[in-house]
Write a protein that holds these residues in place. Structure first.
Motif, PDB file in Angstrom:
ATOM      1  N   TYR A 127      -0.943  17.224  -4.138  1.00  0.00           N
ATOM      2  CA  TYR A 127      -1.068  15.856  -4.144  1.00  0.00           C
ATOM      3  C   TYR A 127      -0.262  15.263  -3.455  1.00  0.00           C
ATOM      4  N   HIS A 128       0.923  15.845  -3.225  1.00  0.00           N
ATOM      5  CA  HIS A 128       2.030  15.137  -2.393  1.00  0.00           C
ATOM      6  C   HIS A 128       1.955  15.339  -1.123  1.00  0.00           C
ATOM      7  N   ALA A 129       1.491  16.720  -0.668  1.00  0.00           N
ATOM      8  CA  ALA A 129       1.175  16.992   0.617  1.00  0.00           C
ATOM      9  C   ALA A 129       0.135  16.313   1.257  1.00  0.00           C
ATOM     10  N   ASN A 130      -1.108  16.408   0.714  1.00  0.00           N
ATOM     11  CA  ASN A 130      -2.299  15.819   1.074  1.00  0.00           C
ATOM     12  C   ASN A 130      -2.830  14.300   1.059  1.00  0.00           C
ATOM     13  N   GLU A 131      -1.981  13.717  -0.300  1.00  0.00           N
ATOM     14  CA  GLU A 131      -2.373  12.422  -0.427  1.00  0.00           C
ATOM     15  C   GLU A 131      -1.174  11.602  -0.223  1.00  0.00           C
ATOM     16  N   VAL A 132       0.034  12.070  -0.258  1.00  0.00           N
ATOM     17  CA  VAL A 132       0.912  11.052   0.010  1.00  0.00           C
ATOM     18  C   VAL A 132       1.732  11.052   1.258  1.00  0.00           C
ATOM     19  N   ALA A 133       2.220  12.327   1.580  1.00  0.00           N
ATOM     20  CA  ALA A 133       3.182  12.540   2.678  1.00  0.00           C
ATOM     21  C   ALA A 133       2.152  12.577   3.974  1.00  0.00           C
ATOM     22  N   ALA A 134       0.768  12.975   3.801  1.00  0.00           N
ATOM     23  CA  ALA A 134       0.064  12.613   4.922  1.00  0.00           C
ATOM     24  C   ALA A 134      -0.585  11.194   5.319  1.00  0.00           C
ATOM     25  N   TYR A 135      -0.455  10.206   4.251  1.00  0.00           N
ATOM     26  CA  TYR A 135      -0.697   9.019   4.331  1.00  0.00           C
ATOM     27  C   TYR A 135       0.560   8.288   5.010  1.00  0.00           C
TER      28      TYR A 135
ATOM     29  N   LYS B 161       0.775  -1.060   0.014  1.00  0.00           N
ATOM     30  CA  LYS B 161       0.105   0.072   0.201  1.00  0.00           C
ATOM     31  C   LYS B 161       0.749   1.370  -0.013  1.00  0.00           C
ATOM     32  N   ALA B 162       1.966   1.355   0.932  1.00  0.00           N
ATOM     33  CA  ALA B 162       2.856   2.560   0.864  1.00  0.00           C
ATOM     34  C   ALA B 162       3.596   2.573  -0.429  1.00  0.00           C
ATOM     35  N   LYS B 163       3.970   1.443  -1.068  1.00  0.00           N
ATOM     36  CA  LYS B 163       4.477   1.564  -2.216  1.00  0.00           C
ATOM     37  C   LYS B 163       3.771   2.244  -3.467  1.00  0.00           C
ATOM     38  N   GLU B 164       2.383   1.700  -3.470  1.00  0.00           N
ATOM     39  CA  GLU B 164       1.440   2.195  -4.311  1.00  0.00           C
ATOM     40  C   GLU B 164       1.016   3.363  -4.211  1.00  0.00           C
ATOM     41  N   ARG B 165       1.026   3.869  -2.975  1.00  0.00           N
ATOM     42  CA  ARG B 165       0.630   5.399  -2.677  1.00  0.00           C
ATOM     43  C   ARG B 165       1.835   6.315  -3.154  1.00  0.00           C
ATOM     44  N   LEU B 166       2.949   6.002  -2.930  1.00  0.00           N
ATOM     45  CA  LEU B 166       4.309   6.763  -3.454  1.00  0.00           C
ATOM     46  C   LEU B 166       4.258   6.750  -5.056  1.00  0.00           C
ATOM     47  N   LEU B 167       4.173   5.659  -5.699  1.00  0.00           N
ATOM     48  CA  LEU B 167       4.066   5.689  -7.166  1.00  0.00           C
ATOM     49  C   LEU B 167       2.910   6.370  -7.698  1.00  0.00           C
ATOM     50  N   SER B 168       1.878   6.593  -6.878  1.00  0.00           N
ATOM     51  CA  SER B 168       0.667   7.179  -7.336  1.00  0.00           C
ATOM     52  C   SER B 168       1.031   8.706  -7.912  1.00  0.00           C
ATOM     53  N   MET B 169       2.098   9.289  -7.528  1.00  0.00           N
ATOM     54  CA  MET B 169       2.618  10.551  -7.814  1.00  0.00           C
ATOM     55  C   MET B 169       2.859  10.780  -9.144  1.00  0.00           C
ATOM     56  N   GLU B 170       3.330   9.535  -9.934  1.00  0.00           N
ATOM     57  CA  GLU B 170       3.614   9.761 -11.337  1.00  0.00           C
ATOM     58  C   GLU B 170       2.425  10.170 -12.241  1.00  0.00           C
ATOM     59  N   GLY B 171       2.805  11.178 -12.928  1.00  0.00           N
ATOM     60  CA  GLY B 171       1.880  11.944 -13.765  1.00  0.00           C
ATOM     61  C   GLY B 171       0.851  13.114 -13.017  1.00  0.00           C
ATOM     62  N   LYS B 172       0.982  13.230 -11.567  1.00  0.00           N
ATOM     63  CA  LYS B 172       0.303  13.856 -10.878  1.00  0.00           C
ATOM     64  C   LYS B 172       0.974  15.141 -10.070  1.00  0.00           C
ATOM     65  N   VAL B 173       2.306  14.872 -10.125  1.00  0.00           N
ATOM     66  CA  VAL B 173       3.082  15.901  -9.742  1.00  0.00           C
ATOM     67  C   VAL B 173       4.235  16.375 -10.756  1.00  0.00           C
ATOM     68  N   GLU B 174       3.874  17.451 -11.330  1.00  0.00           N
ATOM     69  CA  GLU B 174       4.436  17.825 -12.626  1.00  0.00           C
ATOM     70  C   GLU B 174       5.909  17.956 -12.663  1.00  0.00           C
ATOM     71  N   MET B 175       6.659  18.335 -11.446  1.00  0.00           N
ATOM     72  CA  MET B 175       7.912  18.723 -11.162  1.00  0.00           C
ATOM     73  C   MET B 175       8.877  17.365 -11.093  1.00  0.00           C
ATOM     74  N   LEU B 176       8.277  16.280 -10.841  1.00  0.00           N
ATOM     75  CA  LEU B 176       8.946  15.024 -10.609  1.00  0.00           C
ATOM     76  C   LEU B 176       9.547  14.681 -12.019  1.00  0.00           C
ATOM     77  N   ARG B 177      10.821  14.552 -12.095  1.00  0.00           N
ATOM     78  CA  ARG B 177      11.441  14.249 -13.273  1.00  0.00           C
ATOM     79  C   ARG B 177      11.757  12.543 -13.371  1.00  0.00           C
ATOM     80  N   GLN B 178      12.115  12.238 -12.043  1.00  0.00           N
ATOM     81  CA  GLN B 178      12.173  10.738 -11.923  1.00  0.00           C
ATOM     82  C   GLN B 178      11.555  10.222 -10.740  1.00  0.00           C
ATOM     83  N   LEU B 179      10.969   9.049 -10.730  1.00  0.00           N
ATOM     84  CA  LEU B 179      10.279   8.546  -9.566  1.00  0.00           C
ATOM     85  C   LEU B 179      10.610   7.094  -9.473  1.00  0.00           C
ATOM     86  N   GLU B 180      11.054   6.493  -8.328  1.00  0.00           N
ATOM     87  CA  GLU B 180      11.454   5.082  -8.033  1.00  0.00           C
ATOM     88  C   GLU B 180      11.136   4.755  -6.766  1.00  0.00           C
TER      89      GLU B 180
END
Length: 96
Positions: free
Chosen positions: A73-81, A20-39
């Protein structure tokens, strides 16, 4: 380019919670425009000193990293979780 690495130790590191944690972190792909790489990686060794989940991201600039930190998205959906399920979190940021 700025690298942002975060290591997460979950309160309860069951296979389901780690996924669940992995999926939540990966969910930023395409939603947080300043990310250049996400693993996202899950620890294989599972020693006492191991983190359970690792996040590796890249940004074009320090300003982009700072914008990411407050991105809704990062602050409210990912970091908070992640804060709600983790017992500890450590990060390192560096320029390459």
């Amino acid at each position: 380019m700025i690298v942002h690495i975060v290591l997460f130790k979950l309160k309860e590191a069951t296979a389901e919670n780690v996924e669940k944690a992995k999926e939540r972190l990966l969910s930023m792909e395409g939603k947080v425009e300043m990310l250049r790489q996400l693993e996202v990686g899950v620890d294989l060794i599972r020693s006492e000193r191991s983190a359970d989940v690792a996040l590796y991201t890249k940004f074009d600039s320090l300003e982009d990293l700072q914008s990411y930190q407050v991105h809704p998205y990062h602050a409210n959906e990912v970091a908070a979780y992640m804060k709600s399920v983790c017992s500890s979190v450590v990060a390192a940021d560096y320029e390459i």
